[in-house]
Design a protein around this motif. Structure first.
Motif, PDB file in Angstrom:
ATOM      1  N   GLN A  17      97.226  11.362  67.421  1.00 39.16           N
ATOM      2  CA  GLN A  17      96.623  10.277  66.643  1.00 39.16           C
ATOM      3  C   GLN A  17      95.403   9.702  67.338  1.00 39.16           C
ATOM      4  N   GLU A  18      95.490   9.535  68.647  1.00 44.08           N
ATOM      5  CA  GLU A  18      94.391   8.899  69.371  1.00 44.08           C
ATOM      6  C   GLU A  18      93.226   9.840  69.627  1.00 44.08           C
ATOM      7  N   LEU A  19      93.423  11.147  69.441  1.00 43.41           N
ATOM      8  CA  LEU A  19      92.298  12.070  69.580  1.00 43.41           C
ATOM      9  C   LEU A  19      91.320  11.937  68.420  1.00 43.41           C
ATOM     10  N   LEU A  20      91.786  11.390  67.310  1.00 44.43           N
ATOM     11  CA  LEU A  20      90.897  11.203  66.160  1.00 44.43           C
ATOM     12  C   LEU A  20      89.783  10.230  66.527  1.00 44.43           C
ATOM     13  N   GLY A  21      88.561  10.606  66.197  1.00 42.30           N
ATOM     14  CA  GLY A  21      87.412   9.757  66.509  1.00 42.30           C
ATOM     15  C   GLY A  21      86.839   9.976  67.898  1.00 42.30           C
ATOM     16  N   LYS A  22      87.516  10.775  68.729  1.00 41.25           N
ATOM     17  CA  LYS A  22      86.984  11.078  70.051  1.00 41.25           C
ATOM     18  C   LYS A  22      85.917  12.168  69.954  1.00 41.25           C
ATOM     19  N   GLU A  23      85.126  12.287  71.026  1.00 45.18           N
ATOM     20  CA  GLU A  23      84.018  13.235  71.024  1.00 45.18           C
ATOM     21  C   GLU A  23      84.357  14.458  71.862  1.00 45.18           C
ATOM     22  N   LEU A  24      84.316  15.617  71.221  1.00 48.89           N
ATOM     23  CA  LEU A  24      84.604  16.886  71.892  1.00 48.89           C
ATOM     24  C   LEU A  24      83.290  17.492  72.363  1.00 48.89           C
ATOM     25  N   VAL A  25      83.251  17.899  73.631  1.00 47.46           N
ATOM     26  CA  VAL A  25      82.012  18.401  74.238  1.00 47.46           C
ATOM     27  C   VAL A  25      82.249  19.787  74.823  1.00 47.46           C
ATOM     28  N   PHE A  26      81.326  20.690  74.564  1.00 49.80           N
ATOM     29  CA  PHE A  26      81.367  22.019  75.186  1.00 49.80           C
ATOM     30  C   PHE A  26      79.950  22.414  75.593  1.00 49.80           C
ATOM     31  N   GLU A  32      74.346  22.166  74.560  1.00 45.90           N
ATOM     32  CA  GLU A  32      75.333  21.103  74.718  1.00 45.90           C
ATOM     33  C   GLU A  32      75.851  20.780  73.319  1.00 45.90           C
ATOM     34  N   PHE A  33      77.071  21.226  73.034  1.00 50.80           N
ATOM     35  CA  PHE A  33      77.661  20.994  71.724  1.00 50.80           C
ATOM     36  C   PHE A  33      78.480  19.703  71.745  1.00 50.80           C
ATOM     37  N   ARG A  34      78.359  18.935  70.675  1.00 47.74           N
ATOM     38  CA  ARG A  34      79.165  17.717  70.558  1.00 47.74           C
ATOM     39  C   ARG A  34      79.677  17.558  69.138  1.00 47.74           C
ATOM     40  N   TRP A  35      80.925  17.157  69.023  1.00 46.32           N
ATOM     41  CA  TRP A  35      81.543  16.918  67.714  1.00 46.32           C
ATOM     42  C   TRP A  35      82.471  15.714  67.775  1.00 46.32           C
ATOM     43  N   ILE A  36      82.693  15.110  66.626  1.00 45.47           N
ATOM     44  CA  ILE A  36      83.719  14.084  66.495  1.00 45.47           C
ATOM     45  C   ILE A  36      84.973  14.729  65.908  1.00 45.47           C
TER      46      ILE A  36
END
Length: 195
Positions: A17-26, A32-36
């Motif tokens: 639940q808490e991973l929702l809204g976090k920013e994933l980076v690779f 530099e990839f970034r996603w919500i």
DNA sequence: CGCGGGATTGACT
DNA sequence: GTCAATCCCGCGT
């Protein structure tokens, strides 16, 4: 701010639940990839036949048994990879599947990686599936079993988002244990972010 | 726009 | 040999 390994050392449902809204980076040598993160699923053990860990430790599922706060990436349907993060503790093979993300940075490279046509209006279809997001990120088994930190170029960051409202639903694409509402998605993702 | 089916390969029985 | 935590295309409405 980087999510610490302790973030993942908690109950799998709350981590999901808490991973929702976090920013994933690779990161790789070029991008530099970034996603919500806007959709996840929780997979538990021992009583959950839909989890890969249900039948015990194998070469594939080893990461889930031996780590928490690491990546678990598996190959599926002859074509695709799916990204999970391991949770709880060592010898507690739980994980959260990242099902969908909103593209934030290096979007043009993601489009190239996906090898399909997207315009501004169709960008929401770019990474809205577990196989699709790995293709857009160019994530493969090379990134399996990595501790999620900046040294390994794969990690998750806190964001300014608060009051995340999520909804739940049974998980997708499984044939067993479907009645559990362990799929969570971010109800109000911000689609008008500037690409 | 919703549904049905095919593609394709590694993991496990 | 069978199955799979998926995706995409084409067809019918």
């Amino acid at each position: 701010m980087l999510l610490s390994q302790e973030f993942f050392a908690r109950g799998t449902i709350i981590v999901a639940q808490e991973l929702l809204g976090k920013e994933l980076v690779f990161l790789n040598n070029w991008n530099e990839f970034r996603w919500i993160i806007n959709e996840v699923e929780a997979y538990t053990w021992a009583v959950d036949p839909a989890s890969h860990a249900y039948r015990g430790i194998t070469p594939r599922t080893r990461v889930m048994f031996e780590t928490y706060g690491h990546s678990y990436i598996y190959f599926i349907y002859g074509n695709y990879f799916c990204l999970n993060v391991t949770t709880e503790n060592i010898w507690s093979p739980w994980a959260v599947l990242i099902r969908s993300v909103i593209p934030l940075k290096s979007v043009n490279q993601m489009i190239l990686n996906r090898k399909r046509i997207y315009d501004q209006k169709s960008l929401k279809w770019l990474t809205d599936g577990p196989g699709k997001l790995c293709q857009a990120f160019w994530l493969t088994l090379k990134q399996n079993g990595l501790l999620l930190n900046t040294e390994n170029w794969l990690y998750i960051e806190e964001t300014a988002a608060k009051e995340i409202i999520y909804k739940t639903w049974p998980r997708i694409g499984i044939s067993k244990w479907q009645e559990h509402p362990w799929r969570f998605w971010y109800e109000n993702p911000i689609w008008d972010i500037s690409f």
